[in-house]
Structure formats: structure tokens, C-alpha cells
Write a protein that holds these residues in place. Structure first.
Motif, PDB file in Angstrom:
ATOM      1  N   LEU A 134      23.606 -34.692  51.130  1.00 18.65           N
ATOM      2  CA  LEU A 134      22.706 -35.811  51.432  1.00 18.65           C
ATOM      3  C   LEU A 134      23.410 -36.891  52.245  1.00 18.65           C
ATOM      4  N   LEU A 135      24.635 -37.230  51.863  1.00 18.72           N
ATOM      5  CA  LEU A 135      25.384 -38.254  52.595  1.00 18.72           C
ATOM      6  C   LEU A 135      25.710 -37.787  54.010  1.00 18.72           C
ATOM      7  N   ALA A 136      26.080 -36.524  54.161  1.00 20.22           N
ATOM      8  CA  ALA A 136      26.397 -35.989  55.495  1.00 20.22           C
ATOM      9  C   ALA A 136      25.162 -36.018  56.391  1.00 20.22           C
ATOM     10  N   ALA A 137      23.999 -35.802  55.816  1.00 17.69           N
ATOM     11  CA  ALA A 137      22.762 -35.827  56.604  1.00 17.69           C
ATOM     12  C   ALA A 137      22.443 -37.234  57.102  1.00 17.69           C
ATOM     13  N   LEU A 138      22.980 -38.253  56.435  1.00 22.16           N
ATOM     14  CA  LEU A 138      22.737 -39.632  56.854  1.00 22.16           C
ATOM     15  C   LEU A 138      23.666 -40.098  57.967  1.00 22.16           C
ATOM     16  N   LEU A 139      24.720 -39.335  58.241  1.00 23.19           N
ATOM     17  CA  LEU A 139      25.668 -39.725  59.282  1.00 23.19           C
ATOM     18  C   LEU A 139      25.034 -39.581  60.665  1.00 23.19           C
ATOM     19  N   PRO A 140      25.382 -40.491  61.576  1.00 19.07           N
ATOM     20  CA  PRO A 140      24.878 -40.352  62.944  1.00 19.07           C
ATOM     21  C   PRO A 140      25.555 -39.159  63.633  1.00 19.07           C
ATOM     22  N   PRO A 141      24.927 -38.617  64.655  1.00 22.01           N
ATOM     23  CA  PRO A 141      25.561 -37.505  65.368  1.00 22.01           C
ATOM     24  C   PRO A 141      26.757 -38.008  66.177  1.00 22.01           C
TER      25      PRO A 141
ATOM     26  N   VAL B  50      31.139 -36.948  67.549  1.00 22.84           N
ATOM     27  CA  VAL B  50      32.446 -36.407  67.210  1.00 22.84           C
ATOM     28  C   VAL B  50      33.140 -37.251  66.141  1.00 22.84           C
ATOM     29  N   ALA B  51      32.921 -38.527  66.143  1.00 24.20           N
ATOM     30  CA  ALA B  51      33.593 -39.421  65.191  1.00 24.20           C
ATOM     31  C   ALA B  51      33.109 -39.221  63.773  1.00 24.20           C
ATOM     32  N   TRP B  52      31.991 -38.563  63.594  1.00 23.41           N
ATOM     33  CA  TRP B  52      31.389 -38.438  62.270  1.00 23.41           C
ATOM     34  C   TRP B  52      31.417 -37.006  61.745  1.00 23.41           C
ATOM     35  N   ARG B  53      32.380 -36.225  62.159  1.00 24.84           N
ATOM     36  CA  ARG B  53      32.483 -34.847  61.695  1.00 24.84           C
ATOM     37  C   ARG B  53      32.711 -34.823  60.191  1.00 24.84           C
ATOM     38  N   SER B  54      31.978 -33.955  59.528  1.00 23.58           N
ATOM     39  CA  SER B  54      32.125 -33.869  58.074  1.00 23.58           C
ATOM     40  C   SER B  54      32.403 -32.434  57.626  1.00 23.58           C
ATOM     41  N   GLU B  55      33.159 -31.693  58.447  1.00 26.95           N
ATOM     42  CA  GLU B  55      33.507 -30.325  58.079  1.00 26.95           C
ATOM     43  C   GLU B  55      34.457 -30.333  56.883  1.00 26.95           C
ATOM     44  N   GLU B  56      34.518 -29.197  56.209  1.00 28.09           N
ATOM     45  CA  GLU B  56      35.407 -29.029  55.065  1.00 28.09           C
ATOM     46  C   GLU B  56      36.847 -29.349  55.459  1.00 28.09           C
ATOM     47  N   GLY B  57      37.514 -30.167  54.679  1.00 32.28           N
ATOM     48  CA  GLY B  57      38.899 -30.527  54.941  1.00 32.28           C
ATOM     49  C   GLY B  57      39.091 -31.753  55.813  1.00 32.28           C
ATOM     50  N   SER B  58      38.023 -32.294  56.379  1.00 28.73           N
ATOM     51  CA  SER B  58      38.153 -33.484  57.228  1.00 28.73           C
ATOM     52  C   SER B  58      38.236 -34.742  56.364  1.00 28.73           C
ATOM     53  N   SER B  59      38.741 -35.793  56.955  1.00 31.88           N
ATOM     54  CA  SER B  59      38.828 -37.073  56.237  1.00 31.88           C
ATOM     55  C   SER B  59      37.436 -37.580  55.873  1.00 31.88           C
ATOM     56  N   MET B  60      36.481 -37.372  56.754  1.00 32.84           N
ATOM     57  CA  MET B  60      35.113 -37.816  56.474  1.00 32.84           C
ATOM     58  C   MET B  60      34.546 -37.056  55.278  1.00 32.84           C
ATOM     59  N   ASN B  61      34.829 -35.764  55.201  1.00 27.92           N
ATOM     60  CA  ASN B  61      34.354 -34.974  54.070  1.00 27.92           C
ATOM     61  C   ASN B  61      35.006 -35.450  52.773  1.00 27.92           C
ATOM     62  N   ASP B  62      36.285 -35.817  52.834  1.00 25.30           N
ATOM     63  CA  ASP B  62      36.961 -36.362  51.656  1.00 25.30           C
ATOM     64  C   ASP B  62      36.321 -37.676  51.218  1.00 25.30           C
ATOM     65  N   LEU B  63      35.992 -38.523  52.185  1.00 28.47           N
ATOM     66  CA  LEU B  63      35.336 -39.793  51.876  1.00 28.47           C
ATOM     67  C   LEU B  63      33.954 -39.566  51.275  1.00 28.47           C
ATOM     68  N   LEU B  64      33.188 -38.654  51.877  1.00 29.15           N
ATOM     69  CA  LEU B  64      31.867 -38.343  51.344  1.00 29.15           C
ATOM     70  C   LEU B  64      31.983 -37.751  49.939  1.00 29.15           C
ATOM     71  N   GLY B  65      33.004 -36.944  49.717  1.00 29.66           N
ATOM     72  CA  GLY B  65      33.223 -36.362  48.395  1.00 29.66           C
ATOM     73  C   GLY B  65      33.503 -37.419  47.345  1.00 29.66           C
ATOM     74  N   ALA B  66      34.301 -38.419  47.707  1.00 30.01           N
ATOM     75  CA  ALA B  66      34.605 -39.494  46.765  1.00 30.01           C
ATOM     76  C   ALA B  66      33.352 -40.298  46.432  1.00 30.01           C
ATOM     77  N   MET B  67      32.551 -40.594  47.448  1.00 29.11           N
ATOM     78  CA  MET B  67      31.306 -41.326  47.191  1.00 29.11           C
ATOM     79  C   MET B  67      30.328 -40.467  46.394  1.00 29.11           C
ATOM     80  N   ALA B  68      30.297 -39.175  46.694  1.00 29.10           N
ATOM     81  CA  ALA B  68      29.377 -38.268  46.006  1.00 29.10           C
ATOM     82  C   ALA B  68      29.726 -38.138  44.527  1.00 29.10           C
TER      83      ALA B  68
END
Length: 78
Positions: free
Chosen positions: A11-18, A20-38
Motif C-alpha cells: 500500500l505504501l509503495a503504491a502511494l509513491l510517485p513514479p 527513479v528516486a522512488w524505487r522500492s525494489e527488494e533490498g533498496s533503502s526505500m523498501n527498508d524505509l517502507l518496511g519500517a513504517m509498515a
């Protein structure tokens, strides 16, 4: 699946704007941040479900003292 950590990550990844800066692939810093919030969102979601059970005096555990106070228990007749 929205009540799980994985569901909230989706759900959080779907809210990110399109972009390159907002990549949320497995292992990325953004995915780690989304995981912590989730994790926190899933914890709050589970706590809200638990509070629903506490609203019923037949199933309460944490709010038993409050239910006794509201019902006037223990009564002087006891």
C-alpha cells in the motif's frame, strides 16, 4: 492482506510517485524505509483489532477494571 506488514508495504509503495528516486525494489533503502513504517502500521492495526475485543465486557482483559467501575462492582451487597 492490508493488516500485514507485507500488505502495508504494498500500500505504501503504491502511494509513491513514479520516478527513479522512488524505487522500492527488494533490498533498496526505500523498501527498508517502507518496511519500517509498515511494521508500525501493522502493529497499530493489530492493536485496534484487540481494542475491539476489549469493548465487550465478556472478552475484556486490559479494561476489566474500567468495566467493573462502570458497572459499580464490587457492589456493597457482595
Amino acid at each position: 492482506m492490508a493488516g500485514t506488514v507485507e500488505g502495508y508495504i504494498e500500500l505504501l509503495a503504491a502511494l509513491l510517485p513514479p520516478g527513479v528516486a522512488w524505487r522500492s525494489e527488494e533490498g533498496s533503502s526505500m523498501n527498508d524505509l517502507l518496511g519500517a513504517m509498515a511494521e508500525e502500521l501493522a502493529r497499530v492495526d493489530a492493536r485496534a483489532d484487540y481494542l475491539h475485543d476489549e469493548a465487550d465486557p465478556r472478552t475484556t482483559v486490559e479494561l476489566l477494571a474500567d468495566w467493573e467501575r462502570v458497572a459499580g462492582l464490587p457492589d456493597v451487597c457482595l
